[in-house]
Design an enzyme around this catalytic site. Sequence first.
Site, PDB file in Angstrom:
ATOM      1  N   ALA A  41       0.838  -1.199   0.000  1.00  8.46           N
ATOM      2  CA  ALA A  41       0.000   0.000   0.000  1.00  8.46           C
ATOM      3  C   ALA A  41       0.872   1.248   0.000  1.00  8.46           C
ATOM      4  O   ALA A  41       2.017   1.203   0.427  1.00  8.46           O
ATOM      5  CB  ALA A  41      -0.884  -0.001   1.234  1.00  8.46           C
ATOM      6  N   GLY A  90       1.022  -5.132   1.215  1.00  7.93           N
ATOM      7  CA  GLY A  90      -0.081  -5.364   0.278  1.00  7.93           C
ATOM      8  C   GLY A  90       0.371  -6.048  -0.996  1.00  7.93           C
ATOM      9  O   GLY A  90      -0.417  -6.736  -1.651  1.00  7.93           O
ATOM     10  N   GLU A 120       0.181  -9.549  -0.178  1.00 10.68           N
ATOM     11  CA  GLU A 120      -1.235  -9.922  -0.003  1.00 10.68           C
ATOM     12  C   GLU A 120      -1.910 -10.171  -1.357  1.00 10.68           C
ATOM     13  O   GLU A 120      -2.669 -11.126  -1.505  1.00 10.68           O
ATOM     14  CB  GLU A 120      -1.946  -8.847   0.814  1.00 10.68           C
ATOM     15  CG  GLU A 120      -1.503  -8.845   2.281  1.00 10.68           C
ATOM     16  CD  GLU A 120      -2.035  -7.676   3.068  1.00 10.68           C
ATOM     17  OE1 GLU A 120      -2.725  -7.926   4.080  1.00 10.68           O
ATOM     18  OE2 GLU A 120      -1.775  -6.512   2.684  1.00 10.68           O
ATOM     19  N   GLU A 170       4.179  -4.630   7.984  1.00  8.76           N
ATOM     20  CA  GLU A 170       3.257  -3.597   8.477  1.00  8.76           C
ATOM     21  C   GLU A 170       3.461  -3.289   9.962  1.00  8.76           C
ATOM     22  O   GLU A 170       3.300  -2.151  10.394  1.00  8.76           O
ATOM     23  CB  GLU A 170       1.806  -4.061   8.255  1.00  8.76           C
ATOM     24  CG  GLU A 170       1.330  -3.976   6.812  1.00  8.76           C
ATOM     25  CD  GLU A 170       1.676  -5.190   5.975  1.00  8.76           C
ATOM     26  OE1 GLU A 170       1.116  -5.342   4.878  1.00  8.76           O
ATOM     27  OE2 GLU A 170       2.535  -5.994   6.391  1.00  8.76           O
TER      28      GLU A 170
HETATM   29  N1  T1G Z   1       4.534   3.598   0.049  1.00  6.81           N
HETATM   30  C1  T1G Z   1       4.981   4.813  -0.332  1.00  6.81           C
HETATM   31  N2  T1G Z   1       6.280   5.102  -0.625  1.00  6.81           N
HETATM   32  C2  T1G Z   1       7.147   4.104  -0.525  1.00  6.81           C
HETATM   33  C3  T1G Z   1       6.762   2.800  -0.109  1.00  6.81           C
HETATM   34  C4  T1G Z   1       5.385   2.565   0.171  1.00  6.81           C
HETATM   35  N3  T1G Z   1       4.929   1.358   0.537  1.00  6.81           N
HETATM   36  N4  T1G Z   1       7.868   2.031  -0.090  1.00  6.81           N
HETATM   37  C5  T1G Z   1       8.897   2.817  -0.469  1.00  6.81           C
HETATM   38  N5  T1G Z   1       8.475   4.048  -0.739  1.00  6.81           N
HETATM   39  C6  T1G Z   1       9.285   5.182  -1.223  1.00  6.81           C
HETATM   40  C7  T1G Z   1      10.346   5.657  -0.230  1.00  6.81           C
HETATM   41  O1  T1G Z   1       9.833   6.595   0.651  1.00  6.81           O
HETATM   42  C8  T1G Z   1      11.390   6.253  -1.159  1.00  6.81           C
HETATM   43  O2  T1G Z   1      10.945   7.528  -1.513  1.00  6.81           O
HETATM   44  C9  T1G Z   1      11.319   5.374  -2.383  1.00  6.81           C
HETATM   45  O3  T1G Z   1      10.033   4.726  -2.334  1.00  6.81           O
HETATM   46  C10 T1G Z   1      12.387   4.318  -2.436  1.00  6.81           C
HETATM   47  O4  T1G Z   1      12.360   3.607  -1.223  1.00  6.81           O
HETATM   48  C11 T1G Z   1      -2.899  -3.063   3.458  1.00  6.81           C
HETATM   49  C12 T1G Z   1      -1.116  -1.746   5.212  1.00  6.81           C
HETATM   50  C13 T1G Z   1      10.526  -1.565  -1.014  1.00  6.81           C
HETATM   51  C14 T1G Z   1      12.402  -2.557   0.234  1.00  6.81           C
HETATM   52  O5  T1G Z   1       6.460  -1.496   4.591  1.00  6.81           O
HETATM   53  O6  T1G Z   1      10.712  -1.537   2.686  1.00  6.81           O
HETATM   54  O7  T1G Z   1       0.949  -2.647   2.516  1.00  6.81           O
HETATM   55  O8  T1G Z   1      12.682   8.815  -0.446  1.00  6.81           O
HETATM   56  O9  T1G Z   1      14.622   4.323  -0.413  1.00  6.81           O
HETATM   57  O10 T1G Z   1      16.105   0.923  -0.277  1.00  6.81           O
HETATM   58  O11 T1G Z   1      -1.452  -4.624   4.348  1.00  6.81           O
HETATM   59  O12 T1G Z   1      11.220   0.924   0.380  1.00  6.81           O
HETATM   60  O13 T1G Z   1      12.850   8.269  -2.847  1.00  6.81           O
HETATM   61  O14 T1G Z   1      11.113   9.871  -2.045  1.00  6.81           O
HETATM   62  O15 T1G Z   1      13.343   2.479   0.762  1.00  6.81           O
HETATM   63  O16 T1G Z   1      15.354   0.212  -2.579  1.00  6.81           O
HETATM   64  C15 T1G Z   1       3.991  -2.198   3.641  1.00  6.81           C
HETATM   65  C16 T1G Z   1       8.189  -0.323   2.609  1.00  6.81           C
HETATM   66  C17 T1G Z   1       3.137  -1.014   3.355  1.00  6.81           C
HETATM   67  C18 T1G Z   1       7.547  -1.629   2.493  1.00  6.81           C
HETATM   68  C19 T1G Z   1      12.781  -0.598  -1.294  1.00  6.81           C
HETATM   69  N6  T1G Z   1       5.203  -2.096   2.879  1.00  6.81           N
HETATM   70  N7  T1G Z   1       9.273  -0.104   1.674  1.00  6.81           N
HETATM   71  O17 T1G Z   1      13.926  -0.227  -0.571  1.00  6.81           O
HETATM   72  O18 T1G Z   1      14.293   2.120  -1.546  1.00  6.81           O
HETATM   73  S1  T1G Z   1       1.695  -1.054   4.345  1.00  6.81           S
HETATM   74  C20 T1G Z   1       6.361  -1.729   3.413  1.00  6.81           C
HETATM   75  C21 T1G Z   1      10.467  -0.707   1.816  1.00  6.81           C
HETATM   76  C22 T1G Z   1       0.676  -2.181   3.548  1.00  6.81           C
HETATM   77  C23 T1G Z   1      -1.446  -3.472   3.586  1.00  6.81           C
HETATM   78  C24 T1G Z   1      -0.597  -2.511   4.248  1.00  6.81           C
HETATM   79  C25 T1G Z   1      11.542  -0.299   0.867  1.00  6.81           C
HETATM   80  C26 T1G Z   1      11.769  -1.272  -0.304  1.00  6.81           C
HETATM   81  P1  T1G Z   1      11.944   8.679  -1.740  1.00  6.81           P
HETATM   82  P2  T1G Z   1      13.724   3.163  -0.501  1.00  6.81           P
HETATM   83  P3  T1G Z   1      15.031   0.736  -1.276  1.00  6.81           P
END
Ligand code: T1G
Length: 701
Positions: free
Chosen positions: A61, A105, A108, A128
């Site tokens: 998400a 997500g 999921e 999450e």
């Molecule tokens: N949403 C929005 N922006 C995101 C994002 C996300 N999920 N993930 C990364 N970004 C942005 C981040 O801020 C950065 O932006 C750029 O992407 C590159 O990220 C219903 C509730 C995927 C392993 O927790 O772990 O799904 O700084 O620098 O080192 O169940 O990003 O460039 O402007 O980290 O290559 C759950 C979070 C969401 C994963 C990549 N997902 N992301 O790592 O790049 S909640 C997460 C990461 C959800 C559902 C629910 C990592 C990555 P900017 P980065 P990276």
Amino acid sequence: MSIQLETSGGVSVLTIDRAPVNSLDLSMRIRLLEALAAALSDASVEAIVLWGGSRVFSAGADIEEFAAGPRGPTCTEPTLPTVVAALDAATKPIVAAIAGPCLGGGLEIAMACHARLCASTARFGLPEVKLGLLPGAGGTQRLPRLVGVETALRLIVSGDVIDARRAVEIGLAELASGDLRDAAIRHARALSGKPLARTSDLNARLPDGVSAAAEYFAAQRAGLRPALPAPRACIDAVELALSHPVAEGSRLEFELFGKLIETPESKALRYAFFADRSAGRLPALPPGVTPRAIHRVGIVGTGTMGSGIAIACLDAGLATTLTDATPAALAAGRGRIETHYASATKKGRVSADVAAERLQRLQTADSYDGLAGCDLVIEAVYEDLEVKRTVFRELDRVLEPGALLASNTSTLDLDAIAAATARPADVVGLHFFSPANVMRLLEVVRGRETSAVSLATALAFGKTIGKVSVVARVCDGFIGNRMFEEYLRQAYALVDLGVLPWRVDNVLERWGMAMGPFAVMDLAGNDIGWAIRKRRAIAHPERPYSTFPDKICELKRFGRKSGAGFYTYDDAGRRSEDAAITKLATEHAQAIGAIRSDVSDDEIVERCVSALVNEGLRLLEEGIAERASDLDVVYRHGYGFPAHRGGPLFFADTLGLHHVLESMRNFHAGYQGWAWEPAPRLIYAARRGTCLTDIETRRVP
Ligand code: T1G
């Protein structure tokens, strides 16, 4: 930003395309449903492949959407649960083709597909809980059905990410042979016409030998430390999977998700997520500045810090050369690193092959000349200015032009060190935190002459070795230690007011600090703090410290390294309170005559945390720190500040700046009040009703 739909040979390929990480905001969810409906209604289509390209499947998400809360786009239809339900209900086989991150997500939606094929680069997880949330699109209902309750709980409550090998091992995915996209198309075609393997038709299995589900889950809850809302909700949701069909379980799970999105813990952890990603970004860096490549790293000084830094470099795949003042010291340093990998292998953290490969990249040099080919050399010798300047003169002599010269100094003037060379533009500070191969924080210190390319190279190096880098300009103690000085000042002042050290530590640890200030000083060494206070007393006689810690040092109680400090330590390193210190502290406070019996736990927390806030704001005002959120990044990754409170400044915003200001003014009227002059930035923000860290946007203002 789109979902591409290509159909050939009876198979539709849906490609998620939203740089940089294919996160699924409202518009992507709408497009995904539209593309799915098109493929399902196309009579020429027998099967479907869903993928995100060869670099990333989906990071889940869009976390930015959460800022608007349960009335925002996250909970606006079509929600992610609706997309997942549509995939689950599909009448044609859907194969998820997974390369790179498949998280939250993203996993999921993959679990709602009828099969999951992955490349070796794939990484799977439901992180999450690290955002103070739980998987809200069926993850807590489908994962237990695919991999069993025990494995699912471990993954969901920890938020850990696993690699492709482990995912195949637990039955979450199959490894593709050859090109992933082609293999997925073949697999999808092979599934067409066969009964669909819906995850929602499976049952969640308790671990073998466990019959009483309620007891099992109660035990899981009892084991939570600290008992934060999200991990608890994760367990509650997984328990639903045993007694509810997927659709009903998912509905209840989404309700739990909606409640968590508004919790202060989740707001703090989401703030932390973006703050970590903003740290190390330097808006002022001229465009087009590219970091120099770092292939070989040299390290001068192989004590605790030097060998820890070497391990961090070896773990990151870099060739590493060590040198030290004597062959004995060098051999000891190499021995420390070999011991580390031997025990890591024994504990199963790395395989023997991996450990051997890493040690193969380690070289030792018995003179500075042996460092000649290094692209970066990090000096980690004794904290003495003249000793360090001598090292830098030698590095200046042997290193190629363009090499980066870095010092791991934690308190000394980097400009004075750089002045020992003819190339101060190539000198930078890389301040690691002990243990250097574990602690994620790296203070990148920018000297007066440090060039933009040297800074960019240092930041890229920090990312390569898996650190969260924060840029600081030169001042005594840079960001972390300078703030820590004022935090310690208040901890000691509380003893002057009659509060025993263990109460201060216990209150702060219960509040969430990884370790209280007195225990931290016993770990770091009270003699180091003593030396710093003596130096400061000369430079700033108008800002005297409590003399309590000096009394501990006069008793040669330097901490763990001498078996006793504020606490005593047994052979296993366990700490215990000491009656002698209780007596010393009580007599000390009586001698000062400022004892108060009404110091509350809240005051203990507020004094210590507000001291961090006030000094941090001064660092911003002086331009030592780049941005407010960097201060919080430093404290979460370097000083054990609880992530679920966001950081000192975020916590101040949560408390309310008027309240913080008023408390500071009360402290200002009390004991050692001179230490409590509120920083102008705090007064300004409180007056304007703004936050110190207004951050629910991608870019930190
Ligand atoms: N949403 C929005 N922006 C995101 C994002 C996300 N999920 N993930 C990364 N970004 C942005 C981040 O801020 C950065 O932006 C750029 O992407 C590159 O990220 C219903 C509730 C995927 C392993 O927790 O772990 O799904 O700084 O620098 O080192 O169940 O990003 O460039 O402007 O980290 O290559 C759950 C979070 C969401 C994963 C990549 N997902 N992301 O790592 O790049 S909640 C997460 C990461 C959800 C559902 C629910 C990592 C990555 P900017 P980065 P990276």
